[in-house]
Design an enzyme around this catalytic site. Sequence first.
Site, PDB file in Angstrom:
ATOM      1  N   GLY A   1      17.622 -10.286  -9.843  1.00 12.37           N
ATOM      2  CA  GLY A   1      17.800 -11.650  -9.376  1.00 12.37           C
ATOM      3  C   GLY A   1      18.475 -11.659  -8.033  1.00 12.37           C
ATOM      4  O   GLY A   1      19.276 -10.787  -7.713  1.00 12.37           O
TER       5      GLY A   1
ATOM      6  N   ASP B   1      20.970 -23.660  -4.321  1.00 16.21           N
ATOM      7  CA  ASP B   1      19.840 -23.056  -5.037  1.00 16.21           C
ATOM      8  C   ASP B   1      19.960 -23.318  -6.538  1.00 16.21           C
ATOM      9  O   ASP B   1      19.781 -22.415  -7.353  1.00 16.21           O
ATOM     10  CB  ASP B   1      19.770 -21.556  -4.758  1.00 16.21           C
TER      11      ASP B   1
ATOM     12  N   GLY C   1      19.373  -8.249  -5.950  1.00 11.81           N
ATOM     13  CA  GLY C   1      19.655  -6.963  -6.556  1.00 11.81           C
ATOM     14  C   GLY C   1      19.244  -6.844  -8.003  1.00 11.81           C
ATOM     15  O   GLY C   1      18.734  -7.776  -8.618  1.00 11.81           O
TER      16      GLY C   1
ATOM     17  N   ILE D   1      18.603  -5.077 -17.137  1.00  8.66           N
ATOM     18  CA  ILE D   1      18.104  -6.243 -17.877  1.00  8.66           C
ATOM     19  C   ILE D   1      17.324  -7.201 -16.993  1.00  8.66           C
ATOM     20  O   ILE D   1      16.804  -8.205 -17.469  1.00  8.66           O
ATOM     21  CB  ILE D   1      19.265  -6.996 -18.556  1.00  8.66           C
ATOM     22  N   GLY D   2      17.238  -6.915 -15.711  1.00 12.00           N
ATOM     23  CA  GLY D   2      16.455  -7.786 -14.841  1.00 12.00           C
ATOM     24  C   GLY D   2      16.859  -7.653 -13.402  1.00 12.00           C
ATOM     25  O   GLY D   2      17.640  -6.778 -13.028  1.00 12.00           O
TER      26      GLY D   2
ATOM     27  N   VAL E   1      20.144  -6.196 -12.008  1.00 17.35           N
ATOM     28  CA  VAL E   1      21.212  -6.644 -12.897  1.00 17.35           C
ATOM     29  C   VAL E   1      21.251  -5.724 -14.109  1.00 17.35           C
ATOM     30  O   VAL E   1      20.219  -5.434 -14.725  1.00 17.35           O
ATOM     31  CB  VAL E   1      20.993  -8.101 -13.350  1.00 17.35           C
TER      32      VAL E   1
ATOM     33  N   LYS F   1      25.680  -7.076 -11.108  1.00 16.20           N
ATOM     34  CA  LYS F   1      24.616  -7.240 -10.115  1.00 16.20           C
ATOM     35  C   LYS F   1      24.843  -6.213  -9.006  1.00 16.20           C
ATOM     36  O   LYS F   1      25.903  -6.188  -8.383  1.00 16.20           O
ATOM     37  CB  LYS F   1      24.622  -8.644  -9.522  1.00 16.20           C
TER      38      LYS F   1
END
Length: 1009
Positions: free
Chosen positions: A701, A824, A704, A698-699, A706, A719
């Site tokens: 970030g 962050d 790594g 799904i993405g 996800v 992750k």
Amino acid sequence: MTIPLIQLCLEFPCHIFLVLFFLLGHTSSQSLYDQEHAVLLNIKQYLQDPPFLSNWTSTSSSHCSWPEIICTTNSVTSLTLSQSNINRTIPSFICGLTNLTHLDFSFNFIPGGFPTPLYNCSKLEYLDLSGNNFDGKVPHDIDQLSANLQYLNLGSTNFHGDVPSSIAKLKQLRQIKLQYCLLNGSVAGEIDDLSNLEYLDLSSNFMFPEWKLPWNLTKFNKLKVFNLYGTNLVGEIPENIGDMVALDMLDMSNNSLAGGIPSGLFLLKNLTSLRLYANSLSGEIPSVVEALNLANLDLARNNLTGKIPDIFGKLQQLSWLSLSLNGLSGVIPESFGNLPALKDFRVFFNNLSGTLPPDFGRYSKLETFMIASNSFTGKLPDNLCYHGMLLSLSVYDNNLSGELPESLGNCSGLLDLKVHNNEFSGNIPSGLWTSFNLTNFMVSHNKFTGVLPERLSWNISRFEISYNQFSGGIPSGVSSWTNLVVFDASKNNFNGSIPRQLTALPKLTTLLLDQNQLTGELPSDIISWKSLVALNLSQNQLYGQIPHAIGQLPALSQLDLSENEFSGQVPSLPPRLTNLNLSSNHLTGRIPSEFENSVFASSFLGNSGLCADTPALNLTLCNSGLQRKNKGSSWSVGLVISLVIVALLLILLLSLLFIRFNRKRKHGLVNSWKLISFERLNFTESSIVSSMTEQNIIGSGGYGIVYRIDVGSGYVAVKKIWNNRKLEKKLENSFRAEVRILSNIRHTNIVRLMCCISNEDSMLLVYEYLENHSLDKWLHKKVKSGSVSKVVLDWPKRLKIAIGIAQGLSYMHHDCSPPVVHRDIKTSNILLDTQFNAKVADFGLAKMLIKPGELNTMSAVIGSFGYIAPEYVQTTRVSEKIDVFSFGVVLLELTTGKEANYGDQHSSLSEWAWRHVLIGGNVEELLDKDVMEAIYSDEMCTVFKLGVLCTATLPASRPSMREALQILQSLGEPFAYGDQKNFGHYYDAIPLLKSSEKETRLDVVDHSE
């Protein structure tokens, strides 16, 4: 050859000559007027006919009557176009106004480098270009500006590099202002050749490399204002600073100056303001003072020792005195009580002792009295609020005794009462309980007596009265204490039951009533405590069952009900509990399975009726009472049958393991996976690993990929930190940081880490899955329905998200031990569930602090542009305030709809917001038009202003996350923080420029504890 006028009169009729002379002069004047009129209309056209110049027309009255113009003898000498939203460069033909002496383009959005066409304005005396988007360097040929130049202001721009030596060739200069720039080079030593210089401001250039004063200060004999605040100045203050005989204001604060304070400084008879706070100055304060007009003296946050000079008691104009955070000893001179102008007195965190001068506040309109963390004895002065102006009383951590002065009961403006950790006794003055503006009521660890009132000031958010001798019951009127966030009444003599009205406090995060004599049952409708994080009712006489509603408190992480008389079974408890103590009660039944691990080994002791399925809790095992049946049966037959069954089971188990091994080998999963669980799981490591397929990505970030993986009862997010054969050290450190931190954090606004899985070359983090993904996708219209972007985040959702983020960060900063700094915070690291509850995620950069507020230095700056606090960039020092800065940027995104990097390559959303505040712009015009409604305008303006406060350049000027949370939670209440005064001293940190202060961003810093 010149012909005498009388001779002309002999040859021509004199009256004819005079008429001709007048006509020639008039023609020349008319020609100049027409030329200037044309230049001004060209400027209007160049700026694309802005509305504010609508009265500039060819048919209007004389341009000398236009408000932006000043004329002398019918010729333009002054042009002011400040605060006009100009975003184009200065037109090259502007010097067609040949008699221009005054030019002001301050606080616009003018881009590009220094406007060198201004070199052609040969009569220029005053030039203000401050508060624009200029970049590049201050030009080394800046001396090409008019030789008549007296005033030069380039402050609050993006100029970087050196302060060039050529500036010293502008011999008529009286004022140089280069504050709040990005200067990062050398400072010209030749500036001391400017013999007419009266004002020099290089403050807040935090990018400067370490440098020492390059000037012969004796030459600055006309200098009145000398501001080097925050310029990375090192070395010692030169002894000859006493030769600056005209000096009125000196600010060398927030640098790295060492050595002693030269006595010559206090011999400057014209000096009215001296600020040297936040350096490393040592030694004693000079005891000879001839600067009898000194009004502001700030020497806080140094290493000064010795006594406070008695002679300071002769400073009749002294209004502000701050000597805090030093090593001063001795007593406060008696004469300080007679200073007629004294408003702010701050000496906290020293080694001072003795009694306090009894006349403090009697002869001056005292506003701030801060003497905390010393060794003072005796009583508080009776007249601290004699004139009714006292705002802050902070005397905690001393040995003061006696009763509080009755006059404090009539101190209606008081905001902070901090008298904890002393030996005070007697009753609290009755008026103090209901003092209208009081926010912090902190009187713990004294010997106060009396009962609690039915009414308490509606504004109080911290009510801390623990370790005293208060008695009676908790009044039913507690329901009116609606803004209460912290209620700490531990270790008193309270009796009676806990009133049901106490459950009506929706903002309560901390409730501590332990070590009292409370009886009765715990109210069952505690479900309203949605924000409650800590509940301690231990060491009372409470009985009955623990309400089942306690398991539905979403934020509760600390629960202590020990040493009471609770009975019945242990109910379902909040899953995020990190500290639990139910010991020494009369509880019965089985321990909830999710608490059957060694972390809670001492949580259930002293309950003889409880049992567990594991010996780790040191309780009776739930199956220990089972007895063997059929004792008369033949044991030998049973033994044979048992052995046969065991053998068959072993064969079956080995077969299953062999089949499973082959299946793993087929899928490349032979490497041994290690699973560390942080809660009860309904899946295994193999079910996670086998589902990490391409279609489940799904993405990506952090470090790594996800995945979203279905585990039967729902989805989890995984992750994967991956680097083929051998993990880089950086990735491994990030992984371990996230595991270490999230495994110890349980909060409803922090993403839940369920477990971690690792083998030789892969690391997996398994989180709860949040259906609405990250905030940035919704806020910046990246979430789509079909092919059309949808804006679904209305203002109530945005405010809810802001409060959620603040609750998570406040927990990390104030309730974790040691505190955790995320480092962050950004919208892409804020995840949203189906109800748009916000959860802070991605802790790969997080750092634990050894002590609250302690600065830790990192080897490198890591973060995202637009969110990084300036002090982190400049010093790589880590404190909680860098998270506050990033949170402020998120608030600005929520209110304006703009992204954090809004602006150009040298500016950001926070700088854009500050610039608008500096020029006094209308905040409502900056808000996101997609969600702006009249009903929400006040709340949105308040949150925008809070975002500005949180992004203050100086960490000390930013609120803490706890204070930011209180402001957000107060919205919607009558007279809440939407009103400026209720921002307290933090609102004063917003530098709202007044007309007399256009030149510089106000330097308002809070030096309180």
